[in-house]
Scaffold this active site. Structure first.
Site, PDB file in Angstrom:
ATOM      1  N   ASN A   1     -10.080  -0.108  -0.476  1.00 34.54           N
ATOM      2  CA  ASN A   1      -8.558  -0.128  -0.235  1.00 34.54           C
ATOM      3  C   ASN A   1      -7.828  -0.653  -1.590  1.00 34.54           C
ATOM      4  O   ASN A   1      -8.272  -1.875  -1.632  1.00 34.54           O
ATOM      5  CB  ASN A   1      -8.176  -0.891   0.991  1.00 34.54           C
ATOM      6  CG  ASN A   1      -6.581  -0.920   1.164  1.00 34.54           C
ATOM      7  OD1 ASN A   1      -5.655  -0.539   0.031  1.00 34.54           O
ATOM      8  ND2 ASN A   1      -6.228  -1.240   2.251  1.00 34.54           N
TER       9      ASN A   1
ATOM     10  N   HIS B   1      -3.657   7.199   2.031  1.00 34.41           N
ATOM     11  CA  HIS B   1      -4.005   5.900   1.527  1.00 34.41           C
ATOM     12  C   HIS B   1      -5.390   5.456   1.948  1.00 34.41           C
ATOM     13  O   HIS B   1      -5.700   5.756   3.223  1.00 34.41           O
ATOM     14  CB  HIS B   1      -2.901   4.659   1.961  1.00 34.41           C
ATOM     15  CG  HIS B   1      -3.287   3.502   1.809  1.00 34.41           C
ATOM     16  ND1 HIS B   1      -3.732   2.860   0.773  1.00 34.41           N
ATOM     17  CD2 HIS B   1      -3.494   2.517   2.858  1.00 34.41           C
ATOM     18  CE1 HIS B   1      -4.257   1.533   0.950  1.00 34.41           C
ATOM     19  NE2 HIS B   1      -3.803   1.055   1.896  1.00 34.41           N
TER      20      HIS B   1
ATOM     21  N   CYS C   1       0.756  -1.094   0.064  1.00 39.02           N
ATOM     22  CA  CYS C   1      -0.132   0.125   0.217  1.00 39.02           C
ATOM     23  C   CYS C   1       0.593   1.279  -0.055  1.00 39.02           C
ATOM     24  O   CYS C   1       0.443   2.307  -0.377  1.00 39.02           O
ATOM     25  CB  CYS C   1      -0.817   0.049   1.206  1.00 39.02           C
ATOM     26  SG  CYS C   1      -2.062  -1.337   1.269  1.00 39.02           S
TER      27      CYS C   1
END
Length: 319
Positions: A276, A246, A113
């Site tokens: 996500n 993020h 990520c």
């Protein structure tokens, strides 16, 4: 001073959009359960004809168009992904071929990520040291391919997508990437990982996560790296126009903003629409905010992310 200036951005999402209600028909979950814990309402899932490279290529084309430059002017392609099309070659080379670029530097970066923050930092270093004059930096993922769809605690959290930025090396005192900070702590491997790989199980494996521990590390690490990055740029939280974090969990976004004393209205949030998307989430959210008019030229923007590894990082840029 040579800085890496963002000339344009682009993003791409798979055609299929899956709501929480649709997931609840197949998994022991509910829209209320997912929204309360994560803020996620829907996510996009790649079809058979959609891959990390096709999404990356689409986002790249839009970024090049926004920048008003041709693909053959790109000197460097860096693609951040944890879900490459193949073990090798680098998916970046597939994007290069799809864009019709005959020769350039092209490689992948794997930091999950945090991948886009690592990629944009590497691109910035290469541009400032003269390796090239123009870089295409991409975050692209098809996380739906590594999810355990019987694990309701993780499969509802992720989606697929891509985002890209075109960076140019230019002489500038103000515009461009002002500072970036990166970190990793490998001892926390077991908090977020995939239980497979070519050198261990010879299988792709599935994502495994210990959510509560990841949440705790995220809030602390992200607040610290944002402060560190602002200090490196000689700035304070009061100077920030937008934070593009993020997009992992709405509660992490809220807690991080509160810890830093940032106005929640300055935080770009797309997790409700995209879930996500790992390395794609920061450039995807950035492009959304540019195209809807929130982020404007001259704005000071903070990018930040944390992912498996554990890895985390942040960058300050003047758009």
């Amino acid at each position: 001073m040579i800085r890496s200036v963002v000339k344009g951005s682009g993003s791409a999402l798979p055609k299929r959009c899956v709501s929480n209600h649709e997931l609840a028909e197949k998994i022991d979950t509910s829209d209320e359960w997912i929204v309360e814990r994560t803020g996620i309402r829907q996510r996009h899932i790649a079809g058979e004809d959609e891959t990390t490279s096709t999404l990356a290529t689409e986002a790249s084309c839009k970024a090049l168009e926004a920048a008003g430059v041709s693909a053959d002017s790109v000197d460097i392609i860096i693609l951040a992904t944890a879900t490459p099309d193949e073990t090798f070659p680098a998916t970046a080379t597939k994007v290069q071929a799809a864009l019709g670029i005959k020769d350039c530097v092209a490689f992948d970066v794997a930091a999950v990520c945090t991948g886009f923050l690592y990629a944009i930092s590497v691109a910035d270093s290469l541009l400032r040291t003269g390796m090239g004059k123009r870089a295409l930096v991409i975050g692209a993922e098809t996380f739906s391919r590594i999810l355990d769809w019987e694990d309701r605690g993780t499969c509802v959290l992720f989606g697929d997508g891509a985002g890209a930025m075109v960076l140019d090396a230019e002489e500038s005192d103000e515009q461009g990437i002002l500072a970036a900070k990166l970190h990793a702590a490998g001892e926390h491997h077991d908090l977020l990982y995939v239980d497979g790989g070519p050198s261990t199980t010879q299988t792709v494996g599935h994502l495994r996560m210990r959510g509560r521990e990841v949440f705790r590390h995220a809030v602390t690490n992200l607040a610290e790296v944002l402060t560190e990055t602002l200090e490196a740029a000689g700035l304070s939280a009061a100077d920030v126009d937008w934070v593009v974090p993020h997009q992992a969990n709405a509660r992490i976004l809220d807690a991080t903003a509160k810890k830093l004393g940032l106005d929640p209205d300055k935080v770009v949030v797309t997790v409700d629409r995209h879930a996500n998307t790992s390395a794609a989430s920061v450039p995807l959210a950035f492009d959304v905010a540019v195209r809807d008019g929130r982020i404007k030229r001259g704005d000071l923007v903070l990018l930040e992310a944390m992912g498996g590894g554990l890895t985390w990082g942040a960058a300050a840029l003047r758009y």
